[in-house]
Design a protein around this motif. Structure first.
Motif, PDB file in Angstrom:
ATOM      1  N   ASP A   1      10.578   0.733  23.411  1.00 57.00           N
ATOM      2  CA  ASP A   1      10.156   0.529  22.025  1.00 57.00           C
ATOM      3  C   ASP A   1       8.631   0.600  21.892  1.00 57.00           C
ATOM      4  O   ASP A   1       8.110   1.015  20.844  1.00 57.00           O
ATOM      5  N   PHE A   2       7.930   0.152  22.943  1.00 55.93           N
ATOM      6  CA  PHE A   2       6.456   0.212  22.906  1.00 55.93           C
ATOM      7  C   PHE A   2       5.983   1.659  22.955  1.00 55.93           C
ATOM      8  O   PHE A   2       5.036   2.040  22.274  1.00 55.93           O
ATOM      9  N   ILE A   3       6.653   2.470  23.796  1.00 52.25           N
ATOM     10  CA  ILE A   3       6.286   3.889  23.902  1.00 52.25           C
ATOM     11  C   ILE A   3       6.593   4.588  22.582  1.00 52.25           C
ATOM     12  O   ILE A   3       5.749   5.303  22.021  1.00 52.25           O
ATOM     13  N   ASP A   4       7.793   4.345  22.065  1.00 47.03           N
ATOM     14  CA  ASP A   4       8.216   5.014  20.825  1.00 47.03           C
ATOM     15  C   ASP A   4       7.307   4.642  19.650  1.00 47.03           C
ATOM     16  O   ASP A   4       6.967   5.496  18.825  1.00 47.03           O
ATOM     17  N   GLY A   5       6.946   3.366  19.582  1.00 39.51           N
ATOM     18  CA  GLY A   5       6.080   2.905  18.486  1.00 39.51           C
ATOM     19  C   GLY A   5       4.750   3.630  18.512  1.00 39.51           C
ATOM     20  O   GLY A   5       4.240   4.061  17.469  1.00 39.51           O
ATOM     21  N   PHE A   6       4.188   3.774  19.703  1.00 40.58           N
ATOM     22  CA  PHE A   6       2.912   4.474  19.825  1.00 40.58           C
ATOM     23  C   PHE A   6       3.070   5.947  19.428  1.00 40.58           C
ATOM     24  O   PHE A   6       2.241   6.495  18.690  1.00 40.58           O
ATOM     25  N   LEU A   7       4.145   6.582  19.915  1.00 37.04           N
ATOM     26  CA  LEU A   7       4.349   8.012  19.638  1.00 37.04           C
ATOM     27  C   LEU A   7       4.552   8.270  18.142  1.00 37.04           C
ATOM     28  O   LEU A   7       4.021   9.238  17.599  1.00 37.04           O
ATOM     29  N   ARG A   8       5.294   7.382  17.480  1.00 38.16           N
ATOM     30  CA  ARG A   8       5.525   7.543  16.032  1.00 38.16           C
ATOM     31  C   ARG A   8       4.206   7.570  15.259  1.00 38.16           C
ATOM     32  O   ARG A   8       4.043   8.353  14.327  1.00 38.16           O
TER      33      ARG A   8
END
Lengths: 320, 320
Positions: B308-315
């Protein structure tokens, strides 16, 4: 050879500490070769190699004069009592916190690897209600007074400056002092002294608490002995001992009054005026502390029983 | 209708909070009718009914201009990070403590029964080593950094001014924020962000910790959501909730790197340079908090897993 400074030397604890050091001419095993006394106002205390620095210790110029002579030990015992700190809000922060911050900052800025032992008079007032029956050193202080807040903030900043190596600080959470000398005070724990001192002086005293109120007490002599013990601990002070509750005696109002009657006669109890209803009940004061860290470090306690508080006052007030 | 002020509006959290409030035009259920942004330097953030008060918040004149319009809610999110507070000692006390004290003092002196909600960004940095495996709300904070000390002192003074009825304060002990936007930082927990952000941007990152280092993390969006939740809590805040650890996710370096590889490919791991030996081991960071008081009060947490931390940054970085 030790040089010592006392910030708050005109206060109850400071004056008693100063007199003790001057009388002994020593700080523990070390001969005292200089004593700086500092307060807003000079008192009549004088001694060999003693000099005064008067002024506001929150004022950098004053504290800088004190630090200039590089005392080995600085006692910071300047404080305004709990009642006053809460009713005179700004004065409380000024005396109980700003003077501490100015002291550690002046020491930091002194340079030359100057790193004195700083012994600060903190208080069990850092603990607020609700109180566990026994408060050990793992219990988290949560002040319920401005006074307790200022003491906790002072402990925090002293610990930080110590961690950084600017000062070697230790904060003693002193018990409530009884019997306080002087006039009757109206601070919230002042009655523990008033109900002993006033009848023994032939005056009336107000008791705003119920008989079953239990609290943590020590004599002025114990407080002075604890401060001197802290000054003499082998340093540097370990991080977990930079703020620690001091040994005291856990006593109820009932037991204190019985001790007064035992030593000075039942008649004296008629000089005590109880508020009806009592302002304070057992939930309003911390009853008992483990003080395990301080006991392990050998901090002294000069009393054991309620009568010792009466006897200690009588010895000083009416010397043989 | 709510009027809001943000002290530290140009900082990482402050800017994100400001943008969120402007976009929503509301603070929870309340429409936002005025937003004051305050910092040393203005940023490019603008919005309807938004105006800037620039200056040093430790300076009474600046903070008084902010308080003059009597905002209903004041967010104090001005801070200098842990690394800087320890290496620039005076600046740390100035930004992390003096601005807080000036804020509560300006509110107190405003008079008129003005008693705003004050939401302060504190930090899990108030806890110092040694860390229990699970830190619940009964564990006593003992900072081992100047940053943590300043946060603890700020919590104490906010609690005292709140107890006195001058302000309705609440201090959120935020988790370490990941992924922090912007440049790689060299604060002691900055690597938790660097090892995700830098490889995703095609840059190398230094990892100064061993794989088994576990820490308490939340995204910038969670921090903002938690601050807004605090602003909207029915008041006044109870005494035991005036300083409380925020929910976060307990993650190891190993799990974070595996999530990075899962979302963006194993190749990215070659961009990570490990110090040999690692500077930090598992004992250097608090691993996990119960955050029981905050959970009971419904504080949000927008992540569950490392990905979720990776996805949040990518979004945010690469919007669809």
């Amino acid at each position: 050879m030790a040089s010592v400074a006392i910030i708050g030397a005109s206060g109850m604890i400071g004056a008693s500490l100063a007199r003790t050091l001057i009388t002994r001419g020593a700080l523990g095993r070390e001969r005292l070769d200089a004593l700086i006394l500092s307060d807003i106002r000079k008192s009549d205390i004088e001694g060999e190699a003693t000099h005064w620095v008067t002024g506001d210790a929150a004022d950098f110029e004053t504290i800088d004069r004190l630090v200039a002579s590089r005392p080995d030990v600085i006692f910071h015992v300047a404080a305004t009592a709990m009642g006053q700190a809460d009713s005179n809000f700004s004065i409380g922060y000024h005396i109980n916190f700003d003077t501490v911050r100015a002291t550690v900052e002046a020491i930091r800025l002194a340079g030359d690897d100057y790193c004195p032992r700083l012994v600060h008079a903190s208080s069990i007032g850092v603990y607020g209600a609700p109180f566990p029956a026994l408060i050990d050193d793992a219990v988290q202080p949560r002040p319920d007074s401005s006074y307790g807040t200022q003491k906790l903030m002072s402990e925090a900043i002293i610990a930080d400056y110590s961690r950084m190596g600017f000062v070697d600080g230790i904060c003693l959470r002193l018990p409530t002092i009884a019997v306080r000398p002087g006039e009757a005070t109206h601070g919230n724990s002042g009655f523990f002294s008033n109900i002993i001192r006033e009848p023994l002086e032939g005056r009336r005293a107000v008791l705003p608490a119920s008989d079953d109120v239990r609290h943590w007490l020590a004599s002025p002599e114990t407080a002075v002995a604890q401060l001197i013990h802290a000054a003499n601990l082998e340093g540097p002070i370990p991080a977990e001992a930079r703020a620690l509750v001091m040994p005291g005696v856990s006593l109820t109002v009932e037991v204190l009054l019985a001790a007064l009657a035992e030593r000075a006669g039942e008649d004296l109890l008629s000089l005590i005026d109880r508020t009806d209803p009592p302002v304070y009940g057992p939930q309003d004061f911390p009853a008992c502390f483990a003080a395990e860290t301080a006991r392990n470090l050998g901090f002294p306690l000069l009393e054991e029983r309620a009568v010792d508080f009466i006897d200690g006052f009588l010895r000083k007030r009416f010397p043989a």
